[in-house]
Scaffold this motif. Structure first.
Motif, short mmCIF file in Angstrom:
data_model
loop_
_atom_site.label_atom_id
_atom_site.label_comp_id
_atom_site.label_asym_id
_atom_site.label_seq_id
_atom_site.Cartn_x
_atom_site.Cartn_y
_atom_site.Cartn_z
N GLU A 42 0.83 -1.20 0.00
CA GLU A 42 0.00 0.00 0.00
C GLU A 42 0.86 1.24 0.00
OE1 GLU A 42 -2.84 0.04 3.15
OE2 GLU A 42 -3.98 -1.62 2.31
N HIS A 43 0.47 2.22 -0.81
CA HIS A 43 1.16 3.51 -0.87
C HIS A 43 0.11 4.58 -0.56
CE1 HIS A 43 4.73 1.77 -2.79
NE2 HIS A 43 3.85 0.94 -3.32
N GLU A 44 0.34 5.30 0.54
CA GLU A 44 -0.61 6.34 0.94
C GLU A 44 -0.61 7.47 -0.08
OE1 GLU A 44 -1.53 9.30 4.70
OE2 GLU A 44 0.34 8.19 4.64
N VAL A 45 -1.78 7.94 -0.40
CA VAL A 45 -1.94 9.09 -1.30
C VAL A 45 -2.14 10.32 -0.45
CG1 VAL A 45 -3.38 10.12 -3.09
CG2 VAL A 45 -2.89 7.65 -3.14
N THR A 46 -1.26 11.32 -0.62
CA THR A 46 -1.33 12.52 0.20
C THR A 46 -1.69 13.76 -0.60
OG1 THR A 46 1.05 12.87 -0.10
CG2 THR A 46 0.36 11.60 1.85
N ARG A 47 -2.02 13.55 -1.88
CA ARG A 47 -2.38 14.68 -2.74
C ARG A 47 -3.75 14.42 -3.38
NH1 ARG A 47 3.17 15.54 -6.21
NH2 ARG A 47 4.56 15.90 -4.44
N PRO A 48 -4.41 15.48 -3.80
CA PRO A 48 -5.71 15.29 -4.46
C PRO A 48 -5.59 14.52 -5.77
CG PRO A 48 -5.42 17.57 -3.80
CD PRO A 48 -4.11 16.89 -3.57
N VAL A 49 -4.46 14.73 -6.48
CA VAL A 49 -4.22 14.05 -7.75
C VAL A 49 -2.81 13.47 -7.70
CG1 VAL A 49 -4.09 14.27 -10.26
CG2 VAL A 49 -5.67 15.70 -8.96
N VAL A 50 -2.67 12.22 -8.10
CA VAL A 50 -1.35 11.60 -8.19
C VAL A 50 -1.18 10.99 -9.57
CG1 VAL A 50 -1.03 11.16 -5.73
CG2 VAL A 50 -2.19 9.46 -7.15
N ALA A 51 0.09 10.86 -10.00
CA ALA A 51 0.42 10.28 -11.30
C ALA A 51 1.12 8.95 -11.08
CB ALA A 51 1.32 11.23 -12.08
N LEU A 52 0.53 7.90 -11.62
CA LEU A 52 1.09 6.55 -11.48
C LEU A 52 1.87 6.19 -12.71
CD1 LEU A 52 -2.01 4.72 -9.99
CD2 LEU A 52 -0.11 5.79 -8.77
N CYS A 53 3.07 5.65 -12.51
CA CYS A 53 3.93 5.26 -13.62
C CYS A 53 3.32 4.08 -14.38
CB CYS A 53 5.31 4.88 -13.08
SG CYS A 53 6.43 4.28 -14.37
N THR A 54 3.37 4.17 -15.68
CA THR A 54 2.93 3.07 -16.53
C THR A 54 4.06 2.53 -17.40
OG1 THR A 54 2.22 4.58 -18.27
CG2 THR A 54 0.55 3.90 -16.64
N CYS A 55 5.22 3.23 -17.39
CA CYS A 55 6.32 2.80 -18.26
C CYS A 55 7.27 1.84 -17.56
CB CYS A 55 7.09 4.02 -18.78
SG CYS A 55 8.16 4.82 -17.57
N GLY A 56 7.22 1.79 -16.23
CA GLY A 56 8.08 0.89 -15.48
C GLY A 56 9.50 1.39 -15.29
N ARG A 57 9.77 2.63 -15.61
CA ARG A 57 11.15 3.15 -15.51
C ARG A 57 11.32 4.21 -14.43
NH1 ARG A 57 12.07 2.75 -21.75
NH2 ARG A 57 12.48 0.53 -21.79
N THR A 58 10.32 4.49 -13.70
CA THR A 58 10.42 5.49 -12.63
C THR A 58 11.38 5.02 -11.54
OG1 THR A 58 9.18 6.79 -11.01
CG2 THR A 58 8.44 4.53 -11.38
N GLN A 59 11.98 5.96 -10.87
CA GLN A 59 12.81 5.67 -9.70
C GLN A 59 12.01 5.86 -8.41
OE1 GLN A 59 16.09 4.48 -9.99
NE2 GLN A 59 15.29 4.31 -12.08
N ARG A 60 10.73 6.20 -8.54
CA ARG A 60 9.88 6.45 -7.37
C ARG A 60 8.62 5.60 -7.43
NH1 ARG A 60 7.61 11.39 -7.33
NH2 ARG A 60 7.18 11.12 -5.15
N ASP A 61 8.75 4.36 -7.82
CA ASP A 61 7.62 3.47 -7.99
C ASP A 61 6.69 3.50 -6.77
OD1 ASP A 61 6.31 1.54 -9.59
OD2 ASP A 61 7.03 -0.02 -8.24
N PRO A 62 5.41 3.64 -6.91
CA PRO A 62 4.63 3.58 -8.14
C PRO A 62 4.40 4.92 -8.82
CG PRO A 62 3.13 3.63 -6.30
CD PRO A 62 4.53 3.68 -5.72
N TRP A 63 5.00 5.97 -8.29
CA TRP A 63 4.71 7.32 -8.80
C TRP A 63 5.52 7.63 -10.05
CZ3 TRP A 63 0.81 7.40 -5.89
CH2 TRP A 63 0.85 7.07 -4.56
#
Ligand code: FES
Length: 73
Positions: A42-63
């Motif tokens: 589980e990853h807590e959401v602390t903002r009204p809108v969040v962006a989830l990675c779909t490319c799999g290359r982020t260094q801040r998974d799942p963001w």
């Protein structure tokens, strides 16, 4: 890949989580309280809108961290 989101418990009655895919980019999620990743963490959401990675290359998974802009397959 990131999957389910849980609606925020503090949202007004009748509101739901909104998911909006961005072309060649992340998925924007509005109204979620928690995001579950593919491993069930589980990853807590602390903002009204969040962006989830779909490319799999982020260094801040799942963001999304913007890496998708610089990497092309
Ligand atoms: S979608 Fe933005 S870093 Fe993956």
């Amino acid at each position: 890949m990131t999957s389910p989101v849980r609606p925020g418990t503090g949202t007004p009655r009748g509101r739901s989580v909104q998911v909006e895919p961005c072309p060649e980019g992340p998925v924007l999620v509005r109204g979620a309280e928690v995001v579950l990743d593919a491993d069930g963490h589980e990853h807590e959401v602390t903002r009204p809108v969040v962006a989830l990675c779909t490319c799999g290359r982020t260094q801040r998974d799942p963001w999304c961290d913007g890496t998708h802009k610089f990497v092309r397959d």
